[in-house]
Design an enzyme around this catalytic site. Structure first.
Site, mmCIF file in Angstrom:
data_model
loop_
_atom_site.group_PDB
_atom_site.id
_atom_site.type_symbol
_atom_site.label_atom_id
_atom_site.label_comp_id
_atom_site.label_asym_id
_atom_site.label_seq_id
_atom_site.Cartn_x
_atom_site.Cartn_y
_atom_site.Cartn_z
ATOM 1 N N ARG A 78 0.937 10.662 -2.732
ATOM 2 C CA ARG A 78 1.403 9.386 -2.183
ATOM 3 C C ARG A 78 2.348 8.741 -3.198
ATOM 4 O O ARG A 78 2.026 8.653 -4.385
ATOM 5 C CB ARG A 78 0.198 8.480 -1.923
ATOM 6 C CG ARG A 78 0.477 7.079 -1.372
ATOM 7 C CD ARG A 78 -0.858 6.364 -1.333
ATOM 8 N NE ARG A 78 -0.917 5.122 -0.608
ATOM 9 C CZ ARG A 78 -1.256 3.956 -1.163
ATOM 10 N NH1 ARG A 78 -1.496 3.872 -2.462
ATOM 11 N NH2 ARG A 78 -1.362 2.875 -0.424
ATOM 12 N N GLU A 169 -1.564 -2.506 2.276
ATOM 13 C CA GLU A 169 -2.676 -3.475 2.276
ATOM 14 C C GLU A 169 -2.285 -4.774 2.986
ATOM 15 O O GLU A 169 -2.351 -5.867 2.433
ATOM 16 C CB GLU A 169 -3.162 -3.743 0.854
ATOM 17 C CG GLU A 169 -3.811 -2.533 0.208
ATOM 18 C CD GLU A 169 -4.475 -2.827 -1.131
ATOM 19 O OE1 GLU A 169 -5.467 -2.157 -1.454
ATOM 20 O OE2 GLU A 169 -3.999 -3.727 -1.859
ATOM 21 N N GLU A 273 -6.823 4.399 -0.747
ATOM 22 C CA GLU A 273 -6.904 4.089 -2.172
ATOM 23 C C GLU A 273 -8.363 4.016 -2.598
ATOM 24 O O GLU A 273 -9.188 3.414 -1.910
ATOM 25 C CB GLU A 273 -6.268 2.731 -2.508
ATOM 26 C CG GLU A 273 -4.792 2.633 -2.290
ATOM 27 C CD GLU A 273 -4.236 1.283 -2.750
ATOM 28 O OE1 GLU A 273 -4.925 0.579 -3.527
ATOM 29 O OE2 GLU A 273 -3.124 0.932 -2.325
#
Length: 370
Positions: A78, A169, A273
């Site tokens: 990523r 997020e 994450e």
């Protein structure tokens, strides 16, 4: 993920306790599906290597960190992308260059669009300076054109992204204030997410679109968000959640959220994450973002490995298809700081969360397992 902004949250939420690894048996993990996205976000590694950082495998041999991670089970990388960061790192040109190395290793590629010149996370979603005066109509065009351009540039050089995140997020939206959810109004956010989705699919129809929140701690919050965007007609392929036990509560709760997200929306789920400290000590003058761990997992190399294994086992048993470790290669290297506006001297608040110690030796206990 954003380093300094996490410190207060960590202090407030350290009461959350994770289940010991012993409570997750091999039988539990084996009964569920496999993890096919075994990931690592190595967005800071390019700068570290440019500064001369060395990475050593478990036998003490210096290697490319991508090779070391691949040897530990990683099959997916990523990379975050910022529009115009002051440091130049994590911009389009740097991401294109590093994507070639990622793909040359036989690894899959996830591009994490922040749609910002700096960190975007639940507490901040700053517009890129070039878009600062744009309203929602112009921003829809901005998101489409930028997403398509980055994707197509990657595709043109033979490194088509396997997946992308439309925002990072985005618990209450992105590109604030225009794309912020206020009074449960998801209209503008829905428009922006559609632009990103449509641009990605126009570039390459098989690239998977991830919509990522840090809501692994709360099923009600996750339902509020994903119900909200679904009601706007937003499409996505994979639901991405952040999970850090010191901030997001027990493994059992995370597993419950993952399971509900999968069944409620009929889409694959990943932990986009996660990370865990191997020490509470600090390698540089910048304070660590995390200074305590979770019950059952000491702040040691063994504890770090066990906690990551437990996260994978829990996610797998709940039906997730992937887990990404956030910044495992970001050990303290002078000049590789957290602040893109002051990268040379800002320091590293994640040095105790990397899986490489302060001289670049890998933790042999950290493994990615299908």
């Amino acid at each position: 993920m954003k380093i300094p902004g996490r410190i207060v949250k960590a202090a407030l939420l350290l009461a959350a306790v994770a289940l010991p690894a012993a409570m997750l048996t091999p039988t539990d993990a084996a009964a569920a599906n496999s993890l096919t996205m075994l990931g690592a976000d190595v967005s800071s590694a390019q700068r570290a290597i440019d500064l001369g950082a060395k990475y050593y495998d478990s036998s003490g041999t210096a290697q490319d960190p991508l090779d070391i991670l691949k040897g530990a089970g990683v099959n997916y990388v990523r990379l975050r992308i910022w529009n115009n960061p002051a440091s130049g790192y994590n911009n389009k040109a740097k991401v294109l260059a590093y994507a070639k190395q990622v793909k040359a290793k036989g690894l899959k590629l996830l591009i994490d669009f922040h749609y910002s010149d700096t960190w975007a996370d639940p507490g901040k979603q700053y517009k890129p300076a070039a878009w600062s005066s744009h309203g929602i109509s112009a921003l829809q065009t901005d998101v489409y054109n930028y997403t398509y351009d980055v994707c197509n540039s990657l595709k043109s050089q033979g490194t088509t992204p396997d997946s992308v995140q439309i925002g990072n997020e985005i618990n209450v939206g992105m590109l604030w204030d225009d794309g912020k959810v206020v009074n449960n109004n998801f209209t503008n956010l829905g428009l922006l997410l559609k632009s990103g989705y449509n641009a990605t699919k126009a570039c390459n129809s098989s690239t998977q679109v991830i919509i990522h929140t840090a809501d692994a701690d709360s099923d009600s919050n996750a339902r509020w968000f994903y119900d909200g965007i679904k009601a706007q007609g937003v499409n996505w392929d994979i639901t991405g959640l952040s999970y850090y036990c010191m901030w997001h509560g027990t493994l059992a709760n995370m597993g419950s959220v993952v399971s509900d997200m999968k069944s409620r929306y009929g889409k694959d789920v990943i932990i986009a994450e996660t990370a865990y400290p191997f020490t509470s000590s600090d390698a540089d003058s910048t304070a660590n973002s995390v200074t305590s761990g979770c019950s059952g997992y000491p702040l040691t190399w063994a504890g770090q490995g066990a906690e990551f294994t437990a996260v994978q086992n829990t996610a797998r048993s709940a039906g997730a298809i992937g887990v990404f470790y956030w910044e495992p290669t970001w050990y303290a290297v002078t000049g590789n700081g957290w602040d893109p506006a002051n990268i040379a001297t800002s320091g590293d608040g994640w040095d105790n969360m990397a899986i490489f110690n302060w001289t670049g030796q890998v933790n042999p206990n950290v493994k990615w397992t299908p």
